[in-house]
Design a protein around this motif. Structure first.
Motif: not given
Length: 181
Positions: A131-144
């Motif tokens: 969920n944390q990874i998905a939230r960051r991706l949805n916020e437009g942050h790059y998540e490696p």
């Protein structure tokens, strides 16, 4: 029953021709043979009805009644041994055995409950990470997200799937007739 409702349409696909050939060797029409097979199954079901399922929920508890059973010394010793292994009372072990017989559903011992609880905890932690990874991706942050991270998560899920499978298997084997030593 109305005549139009007395018919059953069955799609046989690729087995229609072999079925028709088989029925021809029996000297029966395919529909008549299917009807006969259904009648045989229904008569078996009426002769040996399935046991009713019994399930007692926490919201609707039935009152308990005393029921006495007599065991041989060796049976009582075996129940005591199994109850000790399962970390429960002899009474609890016997009730679980009865419930398994009535419901055909697993009754978990303390070791399985502990394993399932730990597995559930770990799976919830995995869910939070995803969920944390998905939230960051949805916020437009790059998540490696690397193949290694996905493989690591997959291994954790596989590990906990094995834990759950082992717990279910252990619960089902607990009620088998054969004595393991």
């Amino acid at each position: 029953m109305e005549k139009k409702n007395a018919y059953l349409n069955v799609y046989l696909g690729s087995i229609k021709e072999p079925w028709a050939d088989y029925c021809e060797t029996l000297g029966k029409k395919p529909g008549a043979a299917i009807k006969e097979a259904i009648e045989q199954q229904l008569s078996k079901a009426q002769a040996n009805p399935q046991p009713k399922t019994y399930r007692q929920t926490e919201t609707v508890k039935e009152p308990k009644e005393r029921f006495e059973i007599l065991l041989t010394i060796s049976e009582k010793a075996a129940v005591k041994e199994r109850a000790n292994i399962e970390r429960c009372s002899m009474r609890r072990w016997i009730v679980d055995a009865i419930r398994t017989g009535l419901t055909h559903e697993p009754q978990f011992g303390m070791s399985e409950i502990d394993a399932l609880g730990e597995s559930n905890y770990q799976l919830l932690a995995l869910g939070r990470n995803l969920n944390q990874i998905a939230r960051r991706l949805n916020e437009g942050h790059y998540e490696p997200i690397t193949v290694q991270r996905i493989v690591a998560l997959s291994r954790l899920i596989d590990k906990h799937t094995d834990v759950v499978s082992d717990a279910i298997r252990a619960s089902l084997e607990r009620w088998s007739i054969t004595h393991r030593k």
